[in-house]
Design a protein around this motif. Sequence first.
Motif, PDB file in Angstrom:
ATOM      1  N   SER A 186     -11.392  24.729  25.586  1.00 19.63           N
ATOM      2  CA  SER A 186     -10.386  24.154  26.474  1.00 19.63           C
ATOM      3  C   SER A 186      -9.014  24.762  26.241  1.00 19.63           C
ATOM      4  O   SER A 186      -8.243  24.978  27.170  1.00 19.63           O
TER       5      SER A 186
ATOM      6  N   LEU B 130      -6.857  26.699  29.031  1.00 14.52           N
ATOM      7  CA  LEU B 130      -5.486  26.290  29.340  1.00 14.52           C
ATOM      8  C   LEU B 130      -4.529  27.456  29.191  1.00 14.52           C
ATOM      9  O   LEU B 130      -3.602  27.624  29.996  1.00 14.52           O
TER      10      LEU B 130
ATOM     11  N   VAL C 230      -4.825  29.550  32.273  1.00 17.54           N
ATOM     12  CA  VAL C 230      -4.177  28.911  33.426  1.00 17.54           C
ATOM     13  C   VAL C 230      -2.658  29.046  33.335  1.00 17.54           C
ATOM     14  O   VAL C 230      -1.975  29.361  34.322  1.00 17.54           O
TER      15      VAL C 230
ATOM     16  N   ALA D  14       1.931  21.980  39.265  1.00 15.96           N
ATOM     17  CA  ALA D  14       0.521  22.203  38.933  1.00 15.96           C
ATOM     18  C   ALA D  14       0.336  22.424  37.434  1.00 15.96           C
ATOM     19  O   ALA D  14      -0.642  21.951  36.840  1.00 15.96           O
TER      20      ALA D  14
ATOM     21  N   THR E  78      -1.861  20.165  34.860  1.00 15.99           N
ATOM     22  CA  THR E  78      -2.895  20.803  34.039  1.00 15.99           C
ATOM     23  C   THR E  78      -2.718  20.467  32.567  1.00 15.99           C
ATOM     24  O   THR E  78      -3.685  20.165  31.855  1.00 15.99           O
TER      25      THR E  78
ATOM     26  N   ALA F  89      -5.237  18.456  30.135  1.00 16.67           N
ATOM     27  CA  ALA F  89      -5.700  19.114  28.915  1.00 16.67           C
ATOM     28  C   ALA F  89      -5.338  18.298  27.678  1.00 16.67           C
ATOM     29  O   ALA F  89      -6.131  18.186  26.737  1.00 16.67           O
TER      30      ALA F  89
ATOM     31  N   THR G 177       5.804  22.674  29.037  1.00 15.81           N
ATOM     32  CA  THR G 177       4.470  22.364  28.533  1.00 15.81           C
ATOM     33  C   THR G 177       4.541  21.516  27.271  1.00 15.81           C
ATOM     34  O   THR G 177       3.789  20.545  27.105  1.00 15.81           O
TER      35      THR G 177
END
Length: 338
Positions: A38, A42, A45, A200, A204, A208, A307
Amino acid sequence: MSDLQRDMRDTAETEQPARRPEMRVRPTAPIVPPSNVSGNALMLVIAIMAFLACLTFGAVSMVRATAASWQSEISREITIQIKPDDNLDMEQALKDARDLALTFTGTRDGTIVDKAATARLLQPWLGDGLDIDELPVPRLVIVTIDEQSPPDFTAMRAALSQKIPQAFLDDHRTWVDRLVAMARTTAFIGTGVLVLVFSAMVLTVVFATRGALSGNRHIVEVLHFVGAEAGFVASEFQKHFLKISLKGSLAGGLLAALFFAVAGFWQGRAIATPQSDQATALFGSFSMGFTGYLGIAGTIAVIALLTTLTARFTVMRTIHEIDQIRSDPSRTDQLPDS
């Protein structure tokens, strides 16, 4: 050695404390696994979104710079167009129009576009070997003006129409307004795309982070139950997602910078070719300069910061939900078994 000495030695050895074995501290594993499927997904992405964000930022910067350059060039000049007439001496009318325009305050220089230059302007549409004298082609006078204190265009237009009825003054205000509107529209669209990309990315990261919490929820609950502060747990997730976001945003930003560098290099090598001329006409120069690359670096930093803050906020909110469930005895069955 006498018996007394032997007894004293045995007694001393007996009284010495036994040497304890050395204790080794077992290294603690991080709460969040440093690398998993994952996390890699991520990172990919975030790299894609960073590339799109930096590409959009660079494109908007180029369009705005090109529009500003066009606006500056157009604003420095006005054009006097004289239509041909049977009773008009065109060469004398061009000189009279130039001299009349230069009498106004705010004008600097006037240039008459000769027949050869006029033929070159019409060459893409009418082909080579064009004879200007055989066609009713208007002639032009280009007047350079002072951008800071331009002349009175209304008075100049009235004076020209009175002395030379076939003359028409174009101050390019319509084109300047269109360029400004185009630049603003492009900047608005680019800003909207950036907002969508960042939105977006935030969604995400939220999913995550919740996925990572779901896989390590029992560890988080045990640590929080034995006294670990919510800030400590959140900082562990924050570090994890900070590393992922930095790697992903750097990869995407560097790829975007490489794209602009390669495009600028190609444009410089293919100058004066039809392909390069078309690309320059549509998109302007691909050279962003130091400011553009600094903006890409700023976009990378914003993505990493966004993030990290999103991950911290999500973890803190999840721990707050756990505290609410523990404080309500009727909802303790919602907690998984540790």
